[in-house]
Design an enzyme around this catalytic site. Sequence first.
Site, short mmCIF file in Angstrom:
data_model
loop_
_atom_site.label_atom_id
_atom_site.label_comp_id
_atom_site.label_asym_id
_atom_site.label_seq_id
_atom_site.Cartn_x
_atom_site.Cartn_y
_atom_site.Cartn_z
N TYR A 1 -0.44 8.43 -2.79
CA TYR A 1 -0.45 8.12 -4.62
C TYR A 1 -1.13 8.44 -4.76
O TYR A 1 -1.73 9.01 -5.89
CB TYR A 1 -0.72 6.29 -4.00
CG TYR A 1 0.87 6.09 -4.25
CD1 TYR A 1 1.31 6.13 -3.20
CD2 TYR A 1 0.84 4.67 -4.66
CE1 TYR A 1 3.01 5.43 -3.09
CE2 TYR A 1 2.48 3.80 -4.32
CZ TYR A 1 3.15 4.26 -3.02
OH TYR A 1 4.22 3.77 -3.48
N GLY A 2 -2.38 8.78 -4.12
CA GLY A 2 -3.84 9.65 -4.76
C GLY A 2 -4.17 11.14 -5.56
O GLY A 2 -4.16 10.80 -6.21
N CYS B 1 -11.56 2.94 -1.29
CA CYS B 1 -10.05 3.37 -0.46
C CYS B 1 -10.02 2.96 0.94
O CYS B 1 -10.33 2.20 0.92
CB CYS B 1 -10.20 5.48 -0.79
SG CYS B 1 -8.00 5.67 0.12
N THR B 2 -8.39 2.73 1.25
CA THR B 2 -8.01 1.65 1.12
C THR B 2 -8.02 1.95 3.28
O THR B 2 -8.89 1.56 4.43
CB THR B 2 -6.38 1.86 1.76
OG1 THR B 2 -5.77 3.09 2.05
CG2 THR B 2 -6.26 1.10 0.56
N HIS B 3 -8.10 3.43 3.51
CA HIS B 3 -8.62 4.44 4.67
C HIS B 3 -10.68 4.14 4.85
O HIS B 3 -10.63 4.00 6.22
CB HIS B 3 -7.96 5.83 4.82
CG HIS B 3 -6.82 5.50 4.19
ND1 HIS B 3 -6.57 5.24 3.60
CD2 HIS B 3 -5.73 6.47 5.36
CE1 HIS B 3 -4.89 5.32 4.11
NE2 HIS B 3 -4.89 6.24 5.11
N CYS C 1 -3.52 -0.65 -1.94
CA CYS C 1 -3.90 0.38 -2.34
C CYS C 1 -4.91 0.62 -3.42
O CYS C 1 -4.53 -0.17 -4.70
CB CYS C 1 -2.87 0.72 -2.31
SG CYS C 1 -2.99 3.04 -3.05
N THR D 1 -5.45 3.16 -5.36
CA THR D 1 -5.11 3.84 -6.27
C THR D 1 -4.44 3.23 -7.43
O THR D 1 -4.58 3.41 -8.55
CB THR D 1 -4.56 5.00 -5.90
OG1 THR D 1 -5.74 6.48 -5.11
CG2 THR D 1 -3.98 6.70 -7.09
N GLU E 1 -6.71 8.51 9.70
CA GLU E 1 -4.89 8.68 9.99
C GLU E 1 -4.80 9.72 11.37
O GLU E 1 -3.98 8.94 12.07
CB GLU E 1 -4.17 9.24 9.21
CG GLU E 1 -3.46 7.96 7.69
CD GLU E 1 -2.46 8.02 7.52
OE1 GLU E 1 -1.87 8.64 7.60
OE2 GLU E 1 -1.92 7.47 5.73
N ASP F 1 0.86 -1.01 -0.11
CA ASP F 1 0.19 0.16 -0.60
C ASP F 1 0.55 1.88 -0.36
O ASP F 1 1.96 1.20 0.27
CB ASP F 1 -1.13 0.11 1.22
CG ASP F 1 -1.82 1.32 1.41
OD1 ASP F 1 -2.83 1.29 0.14
OD2 ASP F 1 -1.81 2.07 2.35
N SER F 2 0.54 2.43 -0.56
CA SER F 2 1.19 3.23 -0.08
C SER F 2 1.43 4.13 1.17
O SER F 2 2.30 4.55 1.38
CB SER F 2 0.11 4.90 -0.65
OG SER F 2 -0.88 4.74 -0.39
N1 DGL Z 1 -4.30 4.37 0.00
C1 DGL Z 1 -4.47 4.82 -1.08
C2 DGL Z 1 -5.59 4.22 -1.68
O1 DGL Z 1 -6.24 3.32 -1.34
C3 DGL Z 1 -5.66 6.08 -0.09
C4 DGL Z 1 -3.91 7.13 0.99
C5 DGL Z 1 -3.38 7.59 -0.38
O2 DGL Z 1 -3.32 8.47 -1.54
O3 DGL Z 1 -2.15 7.13 -0.91
O4 DGL Z 1 -6.36 4.98 -3.02
#
Ligand code: DGL
Length: 275
Positions: free
Chosen positions: A46-47, A188-190, A77, A79, A156, A14-15
Site C-alpha cells: 500500500y505504501g 511501518c509494520t515491518h 498498516c 500507511t 520479508e 494490514d496490506s
Molecule cells: N504495512 C505497510 C505499512 O505499515 C508496509 C507495507 C506496504 O507498503 O504495504 O505502512
Amino acid sequence: MNFIDRGRPIGVFDSGIGGLTVVKRLASTLPNENIVYFGDTARVPYGSKSNSTVIEYSLQDAAFLITKNVKAIVVACNTASSIAINSLRQKYDIPIIGMIGPGTEFALKSTKNKKIGIIGTRATIDNKAYSKALKKKNKKLKVFEKACPLFVPLAEEGWIEHKATYEIAKEYLTSLKKKDIDILILGCTHYPILAGVIQKVIGEKVKLIDSGIAAAELVRSEIKRIGLLNHSSNLGSVDFFVTDIPKKFKEIAELFLSAPIKKVRKVELEDILNH
Ligand code: DGL
C-alpha cells in the site's frame, strides 16, 4: 453485555504480512482476546499507492472484518492508518484504532530533547501523518522524516542481520543520525523486525518507538470503555485470512511472530470488492 459479546474477536488488517508485528503486541497485552487477521497479500504494497486507492482498499478490508462480527478494528498498516482512518471512522461506529495516535503519544512521552525522527513508507512520509500529529501536540518539536521503502522487502526476505540490510540502513539513516534526535518512530509494520540493525546504525542513545506496543494498550482501554473486554481465562485464538498465497504468508508469518501458526485461509478478492 454478555460473555458472547465479550468473546467477539478484535479485527486486525494490514496490506499483507507486516501487521503481524502488531498482532504479536496485541497477543501479549491481551492474551485472552480472540483475533481475526486480514492481510491483503494480493494487493500489497500500500505504501507506494495513491491515497484514493489506499482508502478504497482499507474500506474493503474493514468490511471483510465486519463480516466476522469484530468488536473493534486495529489498522495495523501505518500507511492505511495515515490515510484512511477518518474514512473508516465515518463508516463504522465500533472503535477503530490506528498506529499514528498511539505512536505519537508514546514518542511525546519519551522524548527529552524534543527532536524526533520518523521513518515509514513513502505514502506515510509524504502524507506527514506522524509529523502533523506530533506538531499538533507541541509546535516546538523538531521533527525529521525519512521514507525507507526497501526495509519492507528486506524484512520479508528475512534479511534481519544481513550486511545488505546494514548498508541500506546506513544509506537511509545517516542524515537522521546527524539531527541529534533522541527518538525514532518505526512508522511501518515491518520495521520492528529490523530493529536490531536500525538501532545499531542510528546509535544506542536513540530510543526506537514501536507504535504497535502503544496501540495494544489503546485497544485494551477502548474495548474496556465499551464494556467488551474478554474476561475468559482461556488463551485467545488467532484466525488468519489473506487474499493471496496462504502458504507463503504462513512461512513468513512464523518469522514475524517467532511462533508456529496453524491454518491460513484464502479470501477471494471478488468477495471483498463490492463492499
Ligand atoms: N504495512 C505497510 C505499512 O505499515 C508496509 C507495507 C506496504 O507498503 O504495504 O505502512
